[in-house]
Design a protein around this motif. Structure first.
Motif, short mmCIF file in Angstrom:
data_model
loop_
_atom_site.label_atom_id
_atom_site.label_comp_id
_atom_site.label_asym_id
_atom_site.label_seq_id
_atom_site.Cartn_x
_atom_site.Cartn_y
_atom_site.Cartn_z
N ALA A 97 -5.66 4.00 -1.08
CA ALA A 97 -5.12 3.16 -0.01
C ALA A 97 -6.10 2.05 0.36
O ALA A 97 -5.69 0.90 0.56
CB ALA A 97 -4.80 4.03 1.21
N LEU A 136 0.93 3.94 -3.03
CA LEU A 136 0.51 5.32 -2.81
C LEU A 136 1.58 6.30 -3.29
O LEU A 136 1.27 7.31 -3.94
CB LEU A 136 0.22 5.55 -1.32
CG LEU A 136 -1.08 4.97 -0.78
CD1 LEU A 136 -1.25 5.34 0.69
CD2 LEU A 136 -2.28 5.48 -1.58
N VAL A 166 0.83 -1.20 0.00
CA VAL A 166 0.00 0.00 0.00
C VAL A 166 0.87 1.26 0.00
O VAL A 166 0.62 2.21 -0.75
CB VAL A 166 -0.95 -0.01 1.21
CG1 VAL A 166 -1.63 1.35 1.37
CG2 VAL A 166 -2.01 -1.09 1.05
#
Length: 274
Positions: free
Chosen positions: A198, A84, A80
């Protein structure tokens, strides 16, 4: 009268939708709190005759579920974070700078989402084997990152387009560099988009099973999804243990939605408006 009928119909539809979502979770909980005797009893009752939380304790004691839970959390968090960072930079660069091949680059990112995951299994297995990343959490992180970056990048591109370019130009007039503008001005404005990306990346990585089951052969590196699926034995299936583990595994997702729900919804809506 017509408005009242429409309102009543809307409430009925909402109640039916809520029941469709809640009933499977409720069934999981009812199964998890049943004893082993009730689970394998023929023509048993739907509700447990005796509520017991033995299954919840047994998954930590007998199945080493804490290790699998930690593996899933580690792989998911790393994937994640990398997704991102990459998608935030990709979205900013694609919407704020003009460069040769930008349309082809964005189209290529979109095309990567068109292939079924099963088609990529053998190529991923071969590539990870060449670089010695097979049967490792690092290799699994690489696979998950490759899945989440394209979609997250497109989400961020759509959201960056809702931010006026004049804001960046005003910052440049005040003497801010592109990096300063990105970090201090533009990035805080796209926070809902980051939250949406996310949550998508977290759900995708946390629930993934196929690649984790095939690429990871070491018992100590299995993820929670694989561990839950392997709770069935040759002679019996521990339904109560599986349901207890599934409920525990869903806690991170529930926590993520509770704390990020508003930003998630606003990110999905705002990112689609030009």
């Amino acid at each position: 009268m017509h408005n009242k009928a429409e309102g009543a119909l809307s409430y009925i539809v909402l109640v039916l939708g809520a029941c469709m979502v809640i009933l499977p979770v409720l069934w999981m909980f009812i199964t998890a709190v049943k004893s082993d005797t009730e689970i394998y009893q023929m023509n048993g009752s739907i509700l447990p005759l005796e509520v017991t939380f033995t299954s919840f304790m047994r998954i930590w004691r007998d199945y080493d579920f804490a290790l699998y839970f930690r593996n899933s959390l580690l792989v998911t968090v790393v994937a994640v974070l990398v997704s991102l960072i990459a998608s935030a930079l990709t979205g900013y660069g694609a919407t704020r700078f003009n460069f040769k091949g930008k349309s082809a680059f964005l189209s290529f990112i979109l095309m990567t989402q068109m292939f079924p995951s099963i088609m990529l299994l053998v190529p991923f297995y071969k590539i990870l084997s060449i670089y010695g990343l097979n049967n490792s959490l690092v290799g699994l992180c690489v696979v998950y990152i490759s899945f989440t970056i394209p979609f997250c990048s497109w989400m961020m591109v759509g959201y960056y387009r809702t931010i006026p370019v004049e804001i960046d130009e005003s910052a440049a007039i005040d003497g801010a560099s592109s990096i300063q503008t990105f970090l201090r001005i533009t990035l805080p404005l796209v926070r809902p988009g980051l939250v949406s990306s996310a949550i998508y990346a977290f759900i995708t990585c946390w629930n993934e099973y196929m690649f984790a089951a095939i690429l990871i052969m070491n018992d100590k590196m299995k993820t929670a999804a694989v561990a839950i699926a392997e709770m069935n034995g040759y002679y019996r299936i521990a339904w109560n243990d599986m349901m207890a583990a599934s409920l525990v595994a869903s806690v991170p997702l529930i926590i993520a939605f509770i704390f990020m729900q508003k930003s998630f919804i606003s990110g999905l809506t705002a990112g689609a408006v030009k």
